[in-house]
Design a protein around this motif. Structure first.
Motif, short mmCIF file in Angstrom:
data_model
loop_
_atom_site.label_atom_id
_atom_site.label_comp_id
_atom_site.label_asym_id
_atom_site.label_seq_id
_atom_site.Cartn_x
_atom_site.Cartn_y
_atom_site.Cartn_z
N ASP A 1601 14.57 45.30 -13.51
CA ASP A 1601 14.29 44.24 -15.62
C ASP A 1601 15.60 42.99 -15.13
N ASP A 1602 16.00 42.88 -14.68
CA ASP A 1602 16.43 41.31 -14.24
C ASP A 1602 14.96 40.27 -13.51
N ALA A 1603 14.84 40.90 -12.53
CA ALA A 1603 14.03 40.20 -11.67
C ALA A 1603 12.41 40.05 -12.57
N LYS A 1604 11.75 41.34 -13.32
CA LYS A 1604 10.64 40.94 -14.35
C LYS A 1604 11.66 40.63 -15.54
N GLU A 1605 12.35 40.02 -15.93
CA GLU A 1605 13.15 39.06 -17.22
C GLU A 1605 11.93 37.53 -16.17
N ILE A 1606 13.07 37.42 -14.91
CA ILE A 1606 12.54 36.58 -14.21
C ILE A 1606 11.32 36.04 -14.43
N CYS A 1607 10.69 36.75 -14.17
CA CYS A 1607 8.68 36.41 -13.76
C CYS A 1607 8.85 36.22 -15.04
N GLU A 1608 9.14 36.94 -16.17
CA GLU A 1608 8.63 36.11 -17.35
C GLU A 1608 8.65 34.71 -18.52
N HIS A 1609 9.75 34.82 -17.24
CA HIS A 1609 10.07 33.52 -17.83
C HIS A 1609 9.89 32.15 -17.19
N CYS A 1610 10.34 32.50 -15.87
CA CYS A 1610 9.72 31.11 -15.22
C CYS A 1610 8.61 30.74 -14.61
N THR A 1611 8.28 30.67 -15.85
CA THR A 1611 6.21 30.15 -15.37
C THR A 1611 6.11 28.54 -14.74
N SER A 1612 7.10 27.99 -14.91
CA SER A 1612 6.57 26.60 -14.74
C SER A 1612 7.01 26.15 -13.77
N LEU A 1613 8.40 27.38 -12.73
CA LEU A 1613 8.72 27.02 -11.46
C LEU A 1613 7.90 27.99 -10.65
N SER A 1614 7.16 27.76 -9.15
CA SER A 1614 7.15 28.33 -8.29
C SER A 1614 7.72 28.93 -7.46
N THR A 1615 7.19 30.03 -7.11
CA THR A 1615 7.35 31.61 -6.20
C THR A 1615 8.80 30.18 -5.22
N VAL A 1616 8.47 29.94 -4.71
CA VAL A 1616 9.32 28.86 -4.01
C VAL A 1616 10.83 27.98 -4.39
N GLN A 1617 10.32 27.87 -5.34
CA GLN A 1617 11.48 27.21 -6.13
C GLN A 1617 12.41 27.79 -6.46
N VAL A 1618 12.14 29.33 -7.39
CA VAL A 1618 12.46 30.05 -7.40
C VAL A 1618 13.56 30.68 -6.49
N PHE A 1619 12.83 30.63 -4.88
CA PHE A 1619 13.52 31.64 -4.17
C PHE A 1619 14.78 30.19 -3.34
N LEU A 1620 14.39 28.85 -3.73
CA LEU A 1620 15.04 28.01 -3.14
C LEU A 1620 16.62 28.01 -4.21
N LEU A 1621 16.70 28.10 -4.72
CA LEU A 1621 18.25 28.56 -6.23
C LEU A 1621 18.84 29.10 -6.27
#
Length: 1645
Positions: A1601-1621
Motif C-alpha cells: 500500500d505504501d508503494a502504491k501511495e508513492i506511485c500515485e503521489h510521485c507523479t512528477s518524479l521519474s522511476t529512476v529518480q524515485v529509486f535513486l532516492l
C-alpha cells in the motif's frame, strides 16, 4: 575515561573470523578489569565466552550514527574491522562505490555501468568544495583543479590498485572531467585530442588477464597542461615498464595486447589485405591463452575507433599503415617455424611463408634473417666465431626480436602522441594523472612484479610523508600541541633494492656473465643478438630502420636522465657495462617520476577489487582487507588514530550533544564556551580531547563514549516517557472499570432495595416525606431568594456608583488624552517629515553614487593604461623597497660625509669671506696708494726721468699685466661662483619641478584611482579602507621624514658648496703671509718699494694669490662638478622613489576626498535634468493630448470625488448604525453582567448542583463571546474612522490638484500629434542622452519607467510624418545600436537590464500597435488608429527589436540565475530553520567547516530577500506582467532543479528531518508568491518534483500500500529518480540518531 570502561553490556565488538575476516558480537555482561573472558553474543544468537588479553581487548564497534559514513576518518574507532564494515555497508547496501579515507578516495569496482558520470554530474561537482558532496572521482578532480587555480601550483592525481580494480577507468574519468570543465575557446579541440590518447594507449598497452578484461600492462603518467586562464592547451605522456613478455607469451584465459586482435578482426578489409593477416586463432602470439574473444567486446568496432583517434591526433593513414605493418610483421614472425637439426643446431626453411611475409613487410633480406635467427656470432680478441643455436635458443632469439620491435614501436607511438599534444607557448601549470600498477603478489612472481612492487614502495613512502605533513598542518592550523607520530618507514626496503650492493646493483653486475640464465637476469638484460639488429638497420622500411640506428631520434619516454642518490652510497663496479639495463632504466624513470610528484600537490585514488569473480556489488572481505593493507588506507587510519582521529566542529558538537547539557549550561550565549564546559564535566581526563580554533579533537573511543552517554540519556528519557504513558493508560483503564463496577453495583443495589421496600406503608411514608420536603424546600428557597434579592440590590447600587465614577474618570482621561495626542501627533508628524527628508537625501546620495559608479565603468577603457602602469609599479614595489633600504645605507654614509663637509664648508666660507673683505680693503688701499704714487711720480718725473723712465715703464707694464690677470681671475672666480650658484638654483628648480610633477601626478592618479577604484567599491568597502588609515598614516610619516631628509640633503649640498668656496678663500688668505714677505725683503728692496709707493709688494702678493687661486679653483671645480653630478643623480633617484612611495600612499589615503570631489561633481552632472526640462518646455506647444487627458482625468477625479463622498456618507451611516448597535450591545452587556452577578450570587449557595454549573459556564461563554464581539465592533469603528479621515484628506488633495490644474492649464487651439521634432544631426545627442547616459534609477524614481520608449516612438512618428525614409532608417539603426551597446557594456547590471528590457518591449509594442500589426490594430480605438504611421511598415525593425528583446531577456535571466544560484543549496538544504530537529554528524578530514560564527552562510531568508529585490526592481522598471511572471517561473524552476539535483548527490541530506525542512522552505516560497500576487505565474508547479521528493523522504515505505501511495503521489518524479532516492534514504535512516515513523520503517524497505 579508561578504554576498558566501554566494554559494558549492549556495546558491540569485533571478533576475528576465518571467512569474513571480522564478525560483530554484542557484549552480554559488563567486562571488569582482570577478566580473561568476554561474554558476547554473535549476530546469529550464539552465546560465546571469548578469551581476551586484558592488554589487548577486541576492537569496539562504532555507534550506529557513524555506520555508512562517507569519510573513514570520521569514525570514532579507527581500525581495520571498522573500515571494512563501513566500506561493505556503503558498497553492498547503499550501492555507493566511493568513500573518503582522509586524503584518499577509495574506489571499489562495481563491475557494472553506473549512471553517475554524465555531463550533468560533472557540472554538479564543478565549483563545489570537497566534502560538500558525496565522495566521487569528480570531487577529487575538482579539488585538484581548484587548488591549481587558487595556488598556482602543479597537481598530481595518483591512481593505484590491483589489476581489475578500475584504475584505467578512474584515470579516464579524471581526464574527461578536466576536459569538460576547462574547455578552451580556441578551435584546436585540444580537449578531444587529450581524451583521444586514451583509446590508442589502451589498444597498444592493455590486454585481457584473468583478473581484468582491460588490464593496463604499463604505467602511465599524463601531464595535462593549462594556460594562465586554466584552460587545457596540451598534454604529455610518460610510460613505465611495458610488459613486453606478453607479446610472445600469455597464460591460460589471457590475451595479447588488444591491437593484435583488432588487426586480425579487420584483416578482410581492403586496406589491410596487403598485411596477409587472418583470424587470431591462426597466429601463435594471439592464441596461447586459449581465448581470442572477450564477451561484449567488438574488436572490429574498436579498430575503427582506434583509427579515428589516430586521425584526430593528426596521425594520418600513411602513418597508421606503417604502424599496422610493424604489428602484422610481429604476428608473422611468431609463426616462423624453427626446426631442430640435431641436438645443437636448428634451421628455418627458406620456403617458410610467414618468414617471407615478415621480411617483405619490413623490407629485409630473407636469407640473412633465416640464417641469423638460428646462429649467433661470438667476437673475441683474435677471431670471430659463428655458433649455431639449439631450437630452444633460436625460439628465444625470435621472441626477443619480437619483443624488441614491439617495445620500440610502443615508445614510438607514445612519442608521436606527445608530439600531437604539444602546444605553442609556455605552460602555466599542469595536473598529472598517474595510472600506476599496485602491489602484485602471485604464486610465482617475476621480474615485472619485482619492479612493480619496487615502484609501489617508493610511492608508499611518498604517501606516508605527505599524510604526515598534512596531519601536522591540521594541528598547527587549529593551534593543537603537536607531538611526533611514529609511522612505518619503508626506507630499509628501498635501500635493499637500490642502495649499495642492492638488488638492482647485483642484477646489473650479473648481466656480464657469459652463460644463459632465465628469470631476473634474462629479463633485466633484455638483449637481442647484434647481427639481428644489424639486419634490421639495413631495412629499407624507414620506420623499422630508424628504430635500430645507433643514434636514432629519441622516441623513448626515458630521454631525461637523473642522478639517483640512495640513502646509502652506491659503489659503481669498475667493469660495469655501458648499456643501461631494464632495472637501471626503470630506476631512473621512477626517480624522475618521484621528483615530479614531490614538486606537486598529490591527490590519491585507491582502487579496490571487491571480488575475483567480477560479480556486480559482491563484497569479498578477505580480498578487500588484503588490498586495504597493501594500498596505504589502513596506514592513513593508523597515523590518524595515534593522535586525535575524531574531529567535530563546535556547531556539530552542540547540535548533537545538547541533550547532555544542563539548563544552566544552555543559558550561556557562547556555544563554544558551552561545549568546553560540557566536555570538562563529561570527560574528566583532559588528555582525551583538545580544543582547537574551530574544532574539538577527540582521541579514539571518546566519541563512542559520548554516544553511549547520549544513548543512555535518551534510553532513560524513553523509559520515563513509557512509564508515565503506561501509568496513565492503566489508571484510565482502572477508572473506567471502577466506574462500570459502581454503575453495576448501583443498579443491583437499587433493584434489591426496591424489592425489599415496596409496600403501601412505605409508599405513604415516602409520599408524605416528599410533600414535607416540597414545602420545606420552597420555604428555604424563598428565604434564600429574598436574601439574594436584598444583596443583589445592594451590590447593584454600589456597582452602578462605581461604574458611574469610573466612566467619569475615563471621560476626564480621554479629554486629557486628546490633548496629549494632539501634541504627540504633531511631534510624530514632524519626526516623520524629518525621516522622509533624510530618506530622500539618502536616495539622492545613493543615486549620485550609482552615477559615479556608472561613470567609472564608462571610463574603464581610458584607465587601462594607468591600470597597467599601476600594476607594474605595484609589482616593482618590493624592488623599490630594497632600493630604498640601500639608499638609506648610502644616506647614512653621505650623512657622515655631509657633516665633515659642513664643518669644512663653514670654515671655508668664513675664511673666504674674511679674505675677500681683506682683499677688497687691500685693493682699495692699493688704489689709493697708486694714486699717491702717481702724483709723487709726476712730481719726481723731472728729477728721476732718466733713471726711472725705463724701469717705470717696465714696472707699469708688469703691474698692468698682473692687474689684468688678477682681474681676469677675479672675474673667472666670480663667473664660476655664479655658475655654481646657478647650477644650485637649477637643482632647486629641478627639485621644485619634480615636486610639482609629483603633485600633478599624484593629483592625476588620485582622479584616476578615485574614478576607477573608489567608485567601484561600495560604501561598505570604505569602512575596510578606513581600518587601513593608521597604517597608511605611519607610511606617510615615514615618507615625509624621507622627504625631509632628501630636502635637507639638498640644502646641505648647497651649504657644502658655499662652505667649500669660503674654505678655499680662507686657505688662500692664510697662504699669503705679509710678515713673511716683509722679512724676506732686504732694506734696499724696502726702500725701493717705498720709493715706488709699495707697488712691488702689491705686485708680488697679487701674483702669488693668482697662482694659488688658479690651482685651487681648478681642482675644486673638478671635484664640485663630480659631486654635483652625483648629487643630481641621487636627488633625481630619491625624488622618483618619493613620488612612487607617496603615490602608493595617495592611492589609499585620498579615497574619501575623491568621493567628495565626485559627489560635488555629480551636482554639475545633474545639469542633464535641466536640459530635459528644457526639452519638455519646448514640447509645450504640442501637448494638446496631455490637456485632453488632464481634462479627462479631472472629470474622473471629480467622479471619484463624488463617489468617495457617496461612500463617505454611506460609511457615516454605517458608523451611526454601528454606534447604535454598539450602544445596544453595551446595554445588553451591562444587563448580562447584572444577570451574571445575580446568577453568581445564586450559585454560591448551590455549588453542588451540576445543572447550575452548566448554566454558569454557558452564561460565562456567552458573556465572553459578546465581549469579544463588542471589542471587534469597536475596532471596526476605529478603522472606519481612520478610513474616513484618509478619504477626506484624499478628496481635499484631489480637489486642490484639480483646481490648480484647471487654473494653470492654458488652452491651445493647436492639435497635439504626439511627435518629437528633431534634426538628423541630433540623433547622436538623442541616443547619448536618452540611452547611453541615462540612469535608470533616476528615470524610475523621478519620472516614468517607459519614458525612453515614449520619446523614441515620438521621434519615429516625426520621421514618418516627414516621410523621410533615410531619416527613419538612420534613427532606427542608431537606436538599436545604442541599446545593444548599453546592454553589452552593462551585461551584469540587473537593474539596467531590467530597465531596458522593459523599454525595448514597450517600444516594440508601440511599433506593433501603430505600424500595422493586425492583432494590435484590431484592439485600437479610432483615436489610436488615427495616430498610426502613415508611410512606413516597420516589420523588419519589429523583428530586429523582437530578437533584441529576446537577447536582453536571456541575459537578464542569466544575471538573476548567477546571483541566486550560490544561495540555493545553502538556503534550501543546508540551513536549519526548523529548530530542534538537527542531527548533524561528524564530517571527517574532508569537511573543513568553519566555527560557529559563519556570517557568510546563506539562509532561506537570503533567497526570499533576493527574490523580493528582483521583483521590486522589475516592478519599478515597469516590466510587463507576463514577462515578470515568466522570469519568476524560471527562477523557481532553477531553485527546484538545483535543490533536487543536490539532494540526489548528497546522501547526508536524505532523511525525514531534511524532508520536513524542505517542505517548510517550499511553503515559504509559496507564501512569497501569494504575498506578491503571483499565483497565476505557474511558478508553484515547478517546485512539485522537489515537494514530492521531500514527501518521499518522510513517508512510510514498508507495505505494498505504501508503494502504491508513492506511485500515485510521485507523479512528477521519474522511476529512476524515485529509486535513486531509495538507497540514500535507507542509509540515512540506518545512521539516524532518532527518526520519525517513516524513518523506522526505512531500514526494512
Amino acid at each position: 575515561m579508561a578504554l576498558a570502561e566501554l566494554y559494558t553490556r549492549y556495546n558491540r565488538v569485533w571478533i576475528p573470523d576465518n571467512e569474513e575476516v571480522w564478525q560483530s558480537a554484542e557484549i552480554t555482561k559488563n567486562y571488569k578489569a582482570g577478566d580473561h573472558f568476554l561474554h558476547v553474543q554473535l549476530e546469529d544468537g550464539t552465546a560465546l565466552n571469548y578469551p581476551v588479553d586484558p592488554a589487548a581487548l577486541p576492537p569496539l564497534r562504532n555507534p550506529d550514527i557513524l555506520v555508512g559514513e562517507n569519510d573513514l576518518t570520521a569514525l570514532s574507532y579507527l581500525h581495520e574491522p571498522a573500515v571494512l564494515h563501513n566500506l561493505k555497508v556503503r558498497f553492498v547496501e547503499s550501492k555507493l562505490i566511493y568513500t573518503y579515507s582522509g586524503i584518499i578516495l577509495v574506489a571499489i569496482n562495481p563491475y557494472k555501468q553506473l549512471p553517475i558520470y554524465g555531463d550533468a554530474i560533472i557540472h554538479a561537482y564543478s565549483g563545489q568544495n570537497m566534502g560538500d558532496m558525496d565522495p566521487h572521482i569528480f570531487a577529487v578532480a575538482e579539488e585538484a583543479y581548484k587548488q591549481m587555480a587558487r595556488n598556482n601550483k602543479n597537481q598530481s592525481i595518483i591512481v593505484s590498485g590491483e589489476s581489475g580494480a578500475g584504475k584505467t577507468v578512474s584515470a579516464r574519468y579524471t581526464m574527461r572531467y578536466f576536459a569538460t570543465v576547462s574547455k578552451s575557446s580556441s578551435n584546436a579541440h585540444v580537449e578531444d585530442k587529450v581524451l583521444a590518447s586514451n583509446p590508442i594507449t589502451e589498444a597498444i598497452g592493455n590486454a585481457k588477464t584473468t583478473r581484468n578484461d582491460n588490464s593496463s600492462r604499463f604505467g602511465k603518467y599524463t601531464e595535462i597542461s593549462f594556460d594562465q586562464r586554466y584552460q587545457i592547451i596540451g598534454a604529455n605522456m610518460r610510460t613505465y615498464l611495458l610488459e613486453k613478455s606478453r607479446v610472445v607469451f600469455q597464460s591460460e584465459n589471457e590475451r595479447n595486447y588488444h591491437i593484435f586482435y583488432q588487426l586480425c578482426a579487420s584483416a578482410r578489409q581492403p586496406e589491410f589485405e596487403h598485411l596477409r593477416l587472418g583470424s587470431a586463432e591462426q597466429f601463435n602470439y594471439t592464441r596461447m591463452g586459449g581465448t581470442t574473444l572477450i564477451e561484449g567486446v567488438d574488436d572490429r568496432a574498436n579498430m575503427v575507433e582506434t583509427q579515428k583517434t589516430f586521425a584526430l591526433l593528426g596521425l594520418k593513414g600513411d602513418f597508421q599503415m606503417d604502424i599496422f605493418k610493424m604489428l602484422a610483421a610481429i604476428l608473422h614472425l611468431g609463426n616462423v617455424e624453427i626446426a631442430a637439426a640435431g641436438d645443437e643446431r636448428s634451421s628455418i626453411s627458406l620456403e617458410d611463408k610467414h618468414l617471407s611475409i615478415f621480411c617483405e613487410l619490413l623490407d629485409l633480406n630473407c636469407d640473412k634473417m633465416a640464417q641469423w635467427l638460428c646462429h649467433r656470432k661470438i667476437i673475441t680478441t683474435s677471431e670471430t666465431v659463428i655458433k649455431p643455436m639449439t631450437r630452444a635458443q633460436a625460439v628465444n632469439a625470435r621472441d626477443a626480436l619480437a619483443k624488441k620491435i614491439y617495445s620500440h614501436l610502443f615508445d614510438f607511438i607514445v612519442e608521436r602522441i606527445n608530439q600531437a599534444l604539444q602546444f605553442p607557448g609556455k605552460q602555466h601549470t599542469f595536473i598529472g594523472v598517474l595510472d600506476i600498477y599496485g602491489f602484485e603478489t602471485f604464486d610465482v612472481n617475476s621480474f615485472e612484479q619485482f619492479c612493480i612492487n619496487y615502484a609501489n614502495e617508493k610511492l608508499q613512502q611518498q604517501f606516508n610523508l605527505h599524510v604526515f605533513k598534512l596531519e601536522q598542518e591540521e594541528y598547527m592550523k587549529e593551534d593543537i600541541p603537536w607531538t611526533l607520530i611514529d609511522f612505518y618507514d619503508n626506507q630499509p626496503v628501498i635501500d635493499l633494492i637500490e642502495a649499495k650492493m642492492g638488488i638492482l646493483e647485483l642484477l646489473d653486475e650479473e648481466c656480464l656473465v657469459e652463460y644463459k640464465c632465465e628469470g631476473f637476469l634474462e629479463k633485466n638484460r633484455d638483449t637481442v643478438h647484434e647481427v639481428l639488429i644489424e639486419i634490421l638497420k639495413e631495412s629499407k622500411f624507414h620506420l623499422c630502420a630508424n628504430f635500430f640506428q645507433d643514434n636514432p631520434v629519441s622516441v623513448s619516454p626515458f630521454n631525461s636522465t637523473i642522478n639517483i642518490k640512495s640513502a646509502r652510497p652506491v659503489l659503481k663496479s669498475p667493469n660495469k657495462q655501458l648499456r643501461m639495463t631494464v632495472g637501471s632504466k626503470f630506476r631512473s624513470s621512477l626517480s624522475l617520476l618521484m621528483v615530479t610528484l614531490n614538486a606537486t600537490t598529490p591527490h590519491y585514488v585507491r582502487c579496490i577489487k571487491p571480488n575475483d569473480e567480477k560479480l556486480p556489488f559482491e563484497f569479498d572481505s578477505k580480498r578487500v582487507a588484503q588490498q586495504l593493507r597493501a594500498c596505504g588506507v589502513l596506514e592513513t587510519i593508523r597515523i590518524s588514530a595515534q593522535s586525535y582521529p575524531s574531529r567535530w566542529t563546535y556547531i556539530e558538537f552542540f547540535s548533537r550533544y545538547s541533550i547532555l547539557m544542563t539548563q544552566q549550561e544552555l543559558s550561556i550565549n557562547d556555544k563554544k564556551q558551552i561545549c568546553k564546559i560540557v566536555l570538562q564535566r563529561l570527560i574528566q581526563d583532559c588528555n582525551q580531547y583538545q580544543f582547537g580554533r574551530t574544532k574539538i579533537f577527540f582521541r579514539a573511543g571518546q566519541v563512542a563514549y559520548l554516544e553511549k552517554l547520549r544513548s543512555d540519556t535518551m534510553r532513560h528519557a524513553c523509559i520515563m516517557i513509557q512509564k508515565s504513558v503506561r501509568g496513565w493508560l492503566q489508571q484510565k483503564k482502572f477508572l473506567r472499570i471502577k466506574q462500570a463496577a459502581v454503575v453495576i453495583q448501583q443498579y443491583f443495589r437499587g433493584q434489591r432495595t426496591v424489592r425489599q421496600a415496596i409496600s403501601a406503608r412505605v409508599l405513604k411514608q415516602t409520599w408524605a416525606a416528599i410533600i414535607i420536603q416540597k414545602y420545606c424546600r420552597g420555604y428555604l428557597v424563598r428565604r434564600l431568594c429574598q436574601l439574594i434579592l436584598v444583596a443583589a440590590v445592594t451590590i447593584q447600587a454600589y456597582t452602578r456608583g462605581f461604574l458611574a465614577r469610573k466612566k467619569y474618570r475615563k471621560m476626564l482621561e480621554e479629554h486629557k488624552a486628546v490633548i496629549l495626542q494632539k501634541y504627540a501627533r504633531a511631534w510624530l508628524a514632524r519626526r516623520r517629515f524629518q525621516n522622509i527628508r533624510r530618506f530622500v537625501l539618502n536616495i539622492q546620495l545613493s543615486y549620485r553614487v550609482q552615477q559615479l559608479q556608472k561613470k567609472t565603468e564608462e571610463q574603464s577603457r581610458e584607465n587601462h593604461g594607468l591600470l597597467e602602469r599601476l600594476t607594474s609599479l605595484a609589482s616593482t614595489h618590493m624592488n623599490d623597497m630594497d632600493t630604498i633600504q640601500k639608499l638609506e645605507l648610502d644616506l647614512e654614509k653621505l650623512t657622515a660625509q655631509k657633516r665633515m663637509y659642513e664643518e669644512k664648508g663653514k670654515k671655508c666660507k668664513e675664511d673666504s669671506e674674511q679674505k675677500i673683505l681683506k682683499l677688497e680693503n687691500q685693493n682699495k688701499e692699493l688704489q689709493e696708494q697708486k694714486e699717491t704714487l702717481e702724483i709723487k711720480l709726476q712730481e719726481k718725473t723731472e728729477e728721476m726721468k732718466e733713471k726711472m723712465d725705463h724701469l717705470t715703464k717696465q714696472l707699469f707694464n708688469d703691474v698692468q699685466k698682473e692687474e689684468n690677470q688678477r682681474m681676469i681671475l677675479e672675474k673667472n672666480f666670480q663667473n664660476q661662483k655664479q655658475d655654481y650658484e646657478k647650477e644650485i638654483e637649477l637643482l632647486k628648480g629641478e627639485i621644485k619641478i619634480l615636486k610639482e610633477e609629483k603633485i600633478q601626478l599624484q593629483h592625476q592618479i588620485q582622479q584616476e584611482i578615485v574614478v576607477q577604484d573608489g567608485l567601484k567599491m561600495e560604501v561598505g568597502e570604505l569602512t575596510k579602507q578606513a581600518q587601513k588609515i593608521p597604517e597608511l598614516q605611519k607610511e606617510i610619516e615615514l615618507l615625509q621624514t624621507q622627504k625631509l631628509d632628501v630636502e635637507k640633503q639638498a640644502q646641505s649640498q648647497k651649504r657644502e658648496l658655499r662652505e667649500k668656496m669660503s674654505e678655499v678663500t680662507k686657505q688662500l688668505l692664510e697662504s699669503y703671509d705679509v710678515e713673511d714677505v716683509r722679512s724676506r725683503l732686504s732694506v734696499e728692496d724696502l726702500e725701493h718699494l717705498n720709493e715706488d709707493g709699495e707697488l712691488w709688494f702689491a705686485y708680488e702678493g697679487l701674483k702669488k694669490a693668482t697662482r694659488v687661486l688658479e690651482s685651487h679653483f681648478q681642482s675644486q671645480k673638478e671635484i664640485y662638478e663630480k659631486e654635483i653630478e652625483g648629487l643630481n643623480f641621487k636627488v633625481e633617484h630619491l625624488s622618483q622613489d618619493i613620488n612612487h612611495l607617496q603615490k602608493l600612499f595617495r592611492e589609499e589615503n585620498d579615497i574619501n576626498d575623491g568621493i567628495r570631489l565626485e559627489v560635488s561633481r555629480l551636482t554639475s552632472e545633474n545639469l542633464v535634468i535641466p536640459d530635459l526640462k528644457q526639452q519638455v518646455s519646448e514640447l509645450e506647444n504640442q501637448k494638446l493630448d496631455l490637456e485632453n487627458r488632464l481634462q479627462e482625468q479631472s472629470v474622473k477625479l471629480k467622479e471619484m470625488s463624488n463617489r468617495l463622498h457617496y461612500e463617505l456618507e454611506g460609511d457615516r451611516t454605517q458608523r451611526r448604525t454601528n454606534e447604535a448597535q454598539n450602544e445596544i450591545d453595551i446595554k445588553e452587556k451591562e444587563k448580562l453582567k447584572v444577570t451574571t452577578q445575580e446568577i453568581e450570587g445564586l450559585s454560591n449557595g448551590l455549588m453542588q448542583d451540576e445543572i447550575q454549573d452548566e448554566v454558569k459556564s454557558k452564561i460565562n461563554q456567552e458573556t465572553t463571546r459578546l465581549t469579544v464581539e463588542n471589542m471587534d465592533l469597536e475596532e471596526k469603528l476605529d478603522m472606519k474612522d481612520r478610513i474616513i479621515k484618509k478619504l477626506e484628506d484624499q478628496i481635499k488633495t484631489l480637489t486642490k490638484t484639480i483646481e490648480k490644474t484647471e487654473a494653470h492649464v492654458p488652452t491651445f487651439s493647436k492639435e497635439y500629434v504626439g511627435m518629437m521634432e528633431y534634426r538628423k544631426e541630433d540623433e547622436e545627442r538623442i541616443v547619448q542622452n536618452l540611452i547611453l547616459d541615462l540612469k535608470p534609477r533616476g528615470v524610475v524614481v523621478n519620472m516614468i519607467p517607459g519614458l525612453p520608449a515614449h520619446i523614441l516612438f515620438m521621434c519615429v512618428r516625426y520621421a514618418d510624418y516627414l516621410n523621410d525614409a533615410d531619416m527613419l532608417k538612420s534613427f532606427m539603426n542608431v537606436t538599436i545600436d545604442g541599446i545593444k551597446q548599453v546592454v553589452k557594456e552593462h551585461s551584469e547590471d540587473f537593474e539596467l537590464l531590467s530597465f531596458w528590457l522593459s523599454n525595448t518591449y514597450y517600444f516594440l509594442n508601440c511599433l506593433k500597435q501603430y505600424s500595422g500589426e493586425e492583432e494590435f490594430v484590431k484592439c485600437n480605438t479610432p483615436h489610436q488608429n488615427k495616430n498610426c504611421l502613415k508611410h512606413f511598415d516597420l516589420s523588419e525593425y519589429r523583428q530586429i527589436l523582437s530578437d533584441l528583446a529576446i537577447r536582453i531577456y536571456h541575459q537578464f535571466i542569466t544575471v538573476m540565475e548567477t546571483n541566486i544560484q550560490p544561495m540555493i543549496v545553502p538556503g534550501m538544504l543546508e540551513y536549519e530553520s526548523l529548530q530542534g530537529i538537527s542531527g548533524l554528524k561528524p564530517t571527517g578530514f574532508r569537511k573543513r567547516s568553519s566555527s560557529i560564527d559563519d556570517t557568510d552562510t546563506y539562509t532561506m531568508t537570503s533567497i526570499l530577500q533576493q527574490l523580493s529585490y528582483f521583483y521590486s526592481t522589475m516592478c519599478q522598471n515597469g516590466l510587463d506582467s507576463e514577462l515578470l511572471k515568466q522570469a519568476v517561473k524560471q527562477l523557481f524552476f532553477l531553485i527546484g532543479a538545483v535543490t533536487l539535483n543536490s539532494l540526489f548527490l548528497r546522501k547526508d541530506m536524505c532523511s525525514c528531518r531534511k524532508g520536513m525542512q524542505i517542505r517548510c522552505n517550499i511553503s515559504y516560497l509559496e507564501e512569497w508568491l501569494k504575498d506578491k500576487n503571483l499565483q497565476s505565474s505557474n511558478a508553484k508547479e515547478t517546485l512539485e518534483p522537489l515537494s514530492q521528493a521531500a514527501w518521499l523522504l518522510q513517508v512510510k515505505k514498508i507495505t505494498d500500500d505504501d508503494a502504491k501511495e508513492i506511485c500515485e503521489h510521485c507523479t512528477s518524479l521519474s522511476t529512476v529518480q524515485v529509486f535513486l532516492l531509495f538507497p540514500l534514504i535507507g542509509s540515512a535512516f540506518s545512521a539516524s540518531p532518532w527518526s520519525c515513523p517513516a524513518d523506522t520503517s526505512g531500514n526494512e524497505s
